[in-house]
Design an enzyme around this catalytic site. Structure first.
Site, PDB file in Angstrom:
ATOM      1  N   CYS A 131      -3.044  11.033   2.149  1.00  0.00           N
ATOM      2  CA  CYS A 131      -2.438   9.746   1.774  1.00  0.00           C
ATOM      3  C   CYS A 131      -1.072   9.941   1.120  1.00  0.00           C
ATOM      4  CB  CYS A 131      -3.352   9.017   0.807  1.00  0.00           C
ATOM      5  SG  CYS A 131      -5.035   8.930   1.386  1.00  0.00           S
ATOM      6  N   LYS A 155       0.835  -1.210   0.000  1.00  0.00           N
ATOM      7  CA  LYS A 155       0.000   0.000   0.000  1.00  0.00           C
ATOM      8  C   LYS A 155       0.872   1.264   0.000  1.00  0.00           C
ATOM      9  CE  LYS A 155      -2.810   3.207   0.412  1.00  0.00           C
ATOM     10  NZ  LYS A 155      -4.053   3.531   0.980  1.00  0.00           N
TER      11      LYS A 155
HETATM   12  N1  SAJ Z   1      -1.860  15.279  -8.227  1.00  0.00           N
HETATM   13  C1  SAJ Z   1      -1.084  16.047  -9.064  1.00  0.00           C
HETATM   14  N2  SAJ Z   1      -0.853  15.594 -10.337  1.00  0.00           N
HETATM   15  C2  SAJ Z   1      -1.382  14.428 -10.792  1.00  0.00           C
HETATM   16  C3  SAJ Z   1      -2.169  13.648  -9.937  1.00  0.00           C
HETATM   17  C4  SAJ Z   1      -2.406  14.089  -8.644  1.00  0.00           C
HETATM   18  O1  SAJ Z   1      -0.590  17.110  -8.690  1.00  0.00           O
HETATM   19  O2  SAJ Z   1      -1.141  14.104 -11.961  1.00  0.00           O
HETATM   20  C5  SAJ Z   1      -2.107  15.732  -6.845  1.00  0.00           C
HETATM   21  C6  SAJ Z   1      -3.581  15.978  -6.529  1.00  0.00           C
HETATM   22  O3  SAJ Z   1      -3.978  17.246  -6.936  1.00  0.00           O
HETATM   23  C7  SAJ Z   1      -3.581  15.808  -5.024  1.00  0.00           C
HETATM   24  C8  SAJ Z   1      -2.534  14.717  -4.789  1.00  0.00           C
HETATM   25  O4  SAJ Z   1      -1.741  14.687  -5.970  1.00  0.00           O
HETATM   26  O5  SAJ Z   1      -3.170  16.987  -4.370  1.00  0.00           O
HETATM   27  C9  SAJ Z   1      -3.083  13.351  -4.519  1.00  0.00           C
HETATM   28  O6  SAJ Z   1      -4.231  13.090  -5.324  1.00  0.00           O
HETATM   29  P1  SAJ Z   1      -4.497  11.692  -6.038  1.00  0.00           P
HETATM   30  O7  SAJ Z   1      -5.744  11.822  -6.821  1.00  0.00           O
HETATM   31  O8  SAJ Z   1      -3.302  11.243  -6.759  1.00  0.00           O
HETATM   32  O9  SAJ Z   1      -4.636  10.643  -4.855  1.00  0.00           O
HETATM   33  P2  SAJ Z   1      -5.460  10.615  -3.467  1.00  0.00           P
HETATM   34  O10 SAJ Z   1      -4.562  11.100  -2.390  1.00  0.00           O
HETATM   35  O11 SAJ Z   1      -6.794  11.223  -3.596  1.00  0.00           O
HETATM   36  O12 SAJ Z   1      -5.672   9.018  -3.314  1.00  0.00           O
HETATM   37  C10 SAJ Z   1      -4.530   8.169  -3.310  1.00  0.00           C
HETATM   38  C11 SAJ Z   1      -4.758   7.036  -4.321  1.00  0.00           C
HETATM   39  N3  SAJ Z   1      -3.513   6.309  -4.534  1.00  0.00           N
HETATM   40  C12 SAJ Z   1      -3.038   6.068  -5.784  1.00  0.00           C
HETATM   41  O13 SAJ Z   1      -3.593   6.447  -6.775  1.00  0.00           O
HETATM   42  C13 SAJ Z   1      -1.795   5.266  -5.866  1.00  0.00           C
HETATM   43  C14 SAJ Z   1      -5.857   6.117  -3.813  1.00  0.00           C
HETATM   44  O14 SAJ Z   1      -6.006   4.986  -4.658  1.00  0.00           O
HETATM   45  C15 SAJ Z   1      -5.525   5.649  -2.390  1.00  0.00           C
HETATM   46  O15 SAJ Z   1      -6.520   4.785  -1.865  1.00  0.00           O
HETATM   47  C16 SAJ Z   1      -5.462   6.875  -1.524  1.00  0.00           C
HETATM   48  O16 SAJ Z   1      -4.365   7.682  -1.994  1.00  0.00           O
HETATM   49  C17 SAJ Z   1      -5.232   6.449  -0.093  1.00  0.00           C
HETATM   50  O17 SAJ Z   1      -6.209   6.486   0.683  1.00  0.00           O
HETATM   51  O18 SAJ Z   1      -4.125   6.019   0.247  1.00  0.00           O
END
Ligand code: SAJ
Length: 419
Positions: free
Chosen positions: A272, A218
């Site tokens: 996360c 994870k």
């Molecule tokens: N972000 C970027 N650029 C991107 C993608 C995301 O700047 O291309 C930023 C987002 O704006 C945000 C952060 O990253 O601030 C995280 O957002 P996210 O959509 O990537 O992920 P989370 O935190 O909402 O959810 C993640 C997910 N993990 C993965 O995709 C590997 C989710 O599946 C997990 O269950 C979750 O963390 C968790 O609970 O751990």
């Protein structure tokens, strides 16, 4: 069908409890927050997640979901509480420990305890250790990766597994059912028992392993994403220096069949991805060099954006700055670890211009911004009034903005929504 006690009714616990209840299990949701408990018992919700209101309502109406502040006897206990870090990025297991202490008295032989909270390697074994101290009368297995030897005593034992949640905020209900699940047993029998429960509501594949591998799997998923976002964020800083449009650059590079660069932004937020990689760094500080650097790059990004805003604002007399978005990502109300929130707070505390804060997903500003003397402003008021418009979150409402309203404004688009 089982009786299940879910400890922690937040973004993971509440959807999980509700899905289990609608599948026919009898579920008691437990939270230390009395207001959340009362809200849920009325069939309402205290957090924002698409369609969760409908699900909770039908779970409560079916009579299969009730909430309380104290655990009760059950076949299975699911722990879904926060695992933040404390000073120096040290994992804080105090919420897990409190949950274990609160339920220890009602656990009976044959029960299954599942840890869903994202946890550092060794957390499941730590639960076993706490349970041994709290309930010396129960048989709690040591970590074992092989099946039991013939005739091994099973009476009086409990089962313990780590089944990390992997759902994406904004799509939790779909991913809770569709995603594959990793199940890490403290021993193989625990993994099998947990797998049986998840099969009752998961359509994805269920893959069993041991608890330590599941814990690191994870963390690895989130660290992988963090490293990849850091790459995009680093590119955006390089592109600013070289006067190149980073979105155009990434779009072109991604035409290569084996390149898939993520999107830069104002930084990485949420509870996360901005947190979990530190658990790996904490476990292996000497070797987790890339993972640590990615965290540092992403954590530095809000300051890069802040400096850019301050430079542009300095060119305007009495600047009015519209800050669009506060949440950590698009179309959610979650402000935890949000880079947008950090940037707006910093602007306010440095007295940079008059700030018009727009966040369509919340009704009230968080205390930190209220204390800065800020107020929420509707989008349609903020845009015409502003000299400088900063897009911090790519909410749908912002991407649909009439581009003519941006003419003659200085625009800083940290998400590339109006390019
Ligand atoms: N972000 C970027 N650029 C991107 C993608 C995301 O700047 O291309 C930023 C987002 O704006 C945000 C952060 O990253 O601030 C995280 O957002 P996210 O959509 O990537 O992920 P989370 O935190 O909402 O959810 C993640 C997910 N993990 C993965 O995709 C590997 C989710 O599946 C997990 O269950 C979750 O963390 C968790 O609970 O751990």
């Amino acid at each position: 069908m089982q009786t299940i006690c879910v400890l922690g009714l937040g973004y993971i616990g509440l959807p999980t409890a509700s899905v289990l209840a609608t599948k026919g299990h009898r579920v008691l949701g437990v939270d230390i927050n009395q207001r959340a408990v009362d809200t849920i018992n009325r069939g309402e919700i205290h957090i924002h997640e698409p369609d969760l209101d409908i699900l909770v309502k039908s779970a409560v109406l079916s009579g299969n979901l009730t909430a309380s502040t104290t655990p009760a006897k059950a076949d299975t206990f699911i722990i879904a509480v926060p695992t933040p870090f404390s000073e120096g990025h040290v994992p804080d297991l105090s919420y897990i420990e409190s949950a274990v202490r609160s339920m220890a008295d009602v656990v009976e032989p044959g029960n299954l305890i599942i840890l869903e909270s994202t946890s550092p390697v060794g957390a499941t074994e730590k639960i076993a250790q706490w349970m041994r101290e709290l309930r010396p009368d129960l048989k709690i297995p040591n970590r074992r990766t092989t099946p039991p030897v013939a005739g091994e005593e099973r009476r009086g034992r409990i089962y313990l597994a780590h089944c990390p949640e992997r759902v994406l905020p904004g799509q939790i209900l779909r991913e809770l059912v569709d995603n594959d699940r990793i199940i890490g047993g403290i021993d193989p029998e625990s993994a099998d028992k947990a797998a049986e429960l998840y099969r009752s509501f998961v359509s994805g594949e269920i893959v069993c392993t041991d608890s330590r591998t599941a814990e690191l799997a994870k963390l690895t998923e989130n660290a992988f994403r963090d490293v990849n976002i850091a790459f995009a964020n680093e590119l955006s800083i390089i592109c600013d220096e070289l006067q190149i449009d980073v979105w155009e650059l990434i779009r072109l590079a991604n035409r290569h069949p084996r390149v898939n660069i993520l999107q830069p932004g104002p930084g990485v937020g949420g509870h996360c991805i901005a947190v979990d990689p530190w658990f790996i760094v904490h476990s292996s500080p000497e070797h987790a060099r890339l993972i640590r650097t990615a965290r540092e790059v992403n954590d530095s990004k809000p300051h890069v954006v802040l400096n850019k805003i301050m430079q542009r604002a300095a060119r305007i007399k009495d600047p009015v700055i519209a800050c669009l978005g506060l949440s950590f990502k698009a179309d959610v109300d979650d402000l935890r670890e949000s880079p947008a929130l950090e940037i707006v707070h910093e602007l306010a505390s440095r007295g940079v211009g008059k700030l018009l804060v727009v966040e369509p997903h919340i009704k009230e500003l968080p205390a930190s911004l209220k204390n800065d003397g800020l107020e929420l402003v509707p989008l349609e008021e903020a845009l015409p009034a502003a000299d400088l418009i900063v897009a911090l979150v790519n909410h749908k409402q912002f991407t649909r903005v009439d581009r003519q309203l941006l003419n003659e404004k200085i625009v800083i688009d940290t998400r590339g929504i109006w390019r």
